[in-house]
Design a protein around this motif. Structure first.
Motif, PDB file in Angstrom:
ATOM      1  N   THR A  38       0.611  77.248   3.338  1.00  0.00           N
ATOM      2  CA  THR A  38       0.783  77.744   4.701  1.00  0.00           C
ATOM      3  C   THR A  38       0.221  76.763   5.707  1.00  0.00           C
ATOM      4  O   THR A  38       0.836  76.475   6.746  1.00  0.00           O
ATOM      5  CB  THR A  38       0.090  79.110   4.864  1.00  0.00           C
ATOM      6  N   ASP A  41       2.479  73.835   6.118  1.00  0.00           N
ATOM      7  CA  ASP A  41       3.675  74.222   6.873  1.00  0.00           C
ATOM      8  C   ASP A  41       3.383  74.269   8.369  1.00  0.00           C
ATOM      9  O   ASP A  41       4.195  73.822   9.193  1.00  0.00           O
ATOM     10  CB  ASP A  41       4.166  75.585   6.379  1.00  0.00           C
ATOM     11  N   VAL A  42       2.216  74.796   8.740  1.00  0.00           N
ATOM     12  CA  VAL A  42       1.837  74.862  10.151  1.00  0.00           C
ATOM     13  C   VAL A  42       1.749  73.460  10.744  1.00  0.00           C
ATOM     14  O   VAL A  42       2.289  73.188  11.827  1.00  0.00           O
ATOM     15  CB  VAL A  42       0.487  75.602  10.313  1.00  0.00           C
ATOM     16  N   ARG A  44       3.082  70.580   9.688  1.00  0.00           N
ATOM     17  CA  ARG A  44       4.376  69.900   9.761  1.00  0.00           C
ATOM     18  C   ARG A  44       5.264  70.492  10.845  1.00  0.00           C
ATOM     19  O   ARG A  44       5.990  69.758  11.540  1.00  0.00           O
ATOM     20  CB  ARG A  44       5.057  69.961   8.390  1.00  0.00           C
ATOM     21  N   THR A  45       5.187  71.796  11.014  1.00  0.00           N
ATOM     22  CA  THR A  45       5.975  72.429  12.075  1.00  0.00           C
ATOM     23  C   THR A  45       5.496  71.967  13.443  1.00  0.00           C
ATOM     24  O   THR A  45       6.315  71.722  14.350  1.00  0.00           O
ATOM     25  CB  THR A  45       5.881  73.961  11.981  1.00  0.00           C
ATOM     26  N   GLU A  48       6.992  68.664  14.073  1.00  0.00           N
ATOM     27  CA  GLU A  48       8.434  68.815  14.304  1.00  0.00           C
ATOM     28  C   GLU A  48       8.716  69.315  15.720  1.00  0.00           C
ATOM     29  O   GLU A  48       9.742  68.964  16.322  1.00  0.00           O
ATOM     30  CB  GLU A  48       9.022  69.794  13.284  1.00  0.00           C
ATOM     31  N   LEU A  49       7.810  70.116  16.263  1.00  0.00           N
ATOM     32  CA  LEU A  49       7.976  70.644  17.618  1.00  0.00           C
ATOM     33  C   LEU A  49       7.600  69.622  18.687  1.00  0.00           C
ATOM     34  O   LEU A  49       7.798  69.863  19.873  1.00  0.00           O
ATOM     35  CB  LEU A  49       7.129  71.907  17.799  1.00  0.00           C
ATOM     36  N   VAL A 268       2.509  79.948  11.733  1.00  0.00           N
ATOM     37  CA  VAL A 268       3.635  79.255  12.352  1.00  0.00           C
ATOM     38  C   VAL A 268       4.134  80.029  13.570  1.00  0.00           C
ATOM     39  O   VAL A 268       4.496  79.441  14.598  1.00  0.00           O
ATOM     40  CB  VAL A 268       4.769  79.040  11.331  1.00  0.00           C
ATOM     41  N   ARG A 272       4.324  78.474  17.386  1.00  0.00           N
ATOM     42  CA  ARG A 272       5.509  78.401  18.247  1.00  0.00           C
ATOM     43  C   ARG A 272       5.232  79.068  19.593  1.00  0.00           C
ATOM     44  O   ARG A 272       5.685  78.585  20.641  1.00  0.00           O
ATOM     45  CB  ARG A 272       6.705  79.067  17.554  1.00  0.00           C
TER      46      ARG A 272
END
Length: 303
Positions: A38, A41-42, A44-45, A48-49, A268, A272
């Motif tokens: 998790t 993922d946070v 990398r996201t 990506e943002l 995540v 966002r």
């Protein structure tokens, strides 16, 4: 979304005004460790943002946050600015002070190893003289002179192990004293409901120093008011069809152009929400109401 967001300046670099704080990716007292998948993922996201300013520390851990960043992002992109802080180490189940110059050097080395880099973009000295006014006593062997601390980081900068020097939890006097060292950012406790350090923010603005407030929405362990529970914030969020977190973060961005945010999360979804705050427009009415929540903040610096 963030790829078209406005940028700010830190250490001579342009970065998105909403970055990411990695503290919650490490073990925190009283909280279960974040699942590694998790956490990755946070991170990398976030990139990506469009997030390209990440704040971390070897004592977010022990070293866990740095390990996550290395696993998620190494080799790091050239546009990513990694910022860390020194002044404490993780010991047992929590942090202890480590303020002496030789301890600061050892912590920089720990961050280099943990992150897997030859240089950290910015290193902040986490001061204990100003702090959060928690009333704690500083052990005699941890009372270090700021000039000696700065001299050690200047040496590390000259060696190429750090790119620039910042400060954390300082007052105006300390910042003025440190200016000749080439300070590029200040991290102090500051948010919509806690503005005691506004004079420090003003000094940063005058000297082209990035202002990076921590606890931008308050803290679960703080005795201060929680931005997310403030009725006025809730009313503004409902009117603008945003969230209280977005209103609190958007106010900080609108309040001063030198502000860069590093909100942290292990979700995540919350990530966002946080980065979307960069696009929340607070109209004059909202700003007036929110500004008025803390009267006379500009003259209320802690002594």
């Amino acid at each position: 979304m963030l790829r078209t967001m406005k940028t700010g300046r830190i250490a001579g670099r342009d970065v998105a005004r909403v970055g990411f704080g990695a503290m919650q990716l490490g073990e925190l007292p009283g909280r279960p460790a974040v699942d590694r998948a998790t956490a990755i993922d946070v991170v990398r996201t976030a990139v990506e943002l469009g997030v390209n300013h990440i704040d971390t520390a070897a004592f977010y851990g022990p070293g866990t946050a740095n390990e996550v960043l290395r696993e998620a992002l190494s080799p790091y992109g050239d546009d990513l600015l990694l910022v860390t802080k020194v002044g404490a180490v993780y010991q047992g189940e929590g942090r202890v002070l480590a303020q002496r110059p030789e301890q600061l050097r050892a912590q920089v080395e720990d961050n280099l190893r943990g992150l897997g880099v030859d240089q950290v973009g910015v290193v902040n000295i986490r001061s204990v003289q100003h702090g959060l006014r928690g009333g704690f006593a500083v052990p005699a062997d941890q009372i270090a002179d700021l000039d000696d601390q700065l001299a050690e980081l200047i040496a590390l900068r000259d060696e190429g192990k750090i790119g620039a020097i910042g400060l954390s939890s300082v007052d105006s006097g300390q910042l003025r004293r440190a200016l000749p060292a080439g300070i590029v950012c200040v991290q102090n406790f500051y948010n919509l409901l806690h503005r005691a350090d506004h004079p420090v923010l003003e000094l940063c603005r005058e000297n082209g120093i990035a202002w990076v407030p921590f606890f931008p929405l308050g803290s679960a362990t703080s005795e201060h008011r929680n931005v997310l529970a403030e009725p006025t914030v809730l009313d503004v969020a409902a009117r603008l069809r945003g969230t209280p977190a977005q209103v609190g973060l958007a106010w900080l961005l609108a309040h001063d152009p030198s502000t860069l945010l590093i909100p942290g999360t292990a979700s995540v979804g919350h990530l966002r929400e946080n980065v979307a705050a960069a696009f929340v427009e607070l109209d004059d009415s909202a700003m007036a109401v929110l500004d008025g929540l803390v009267p006379d903040a500009r003259s209320d610096e802690r002594k």
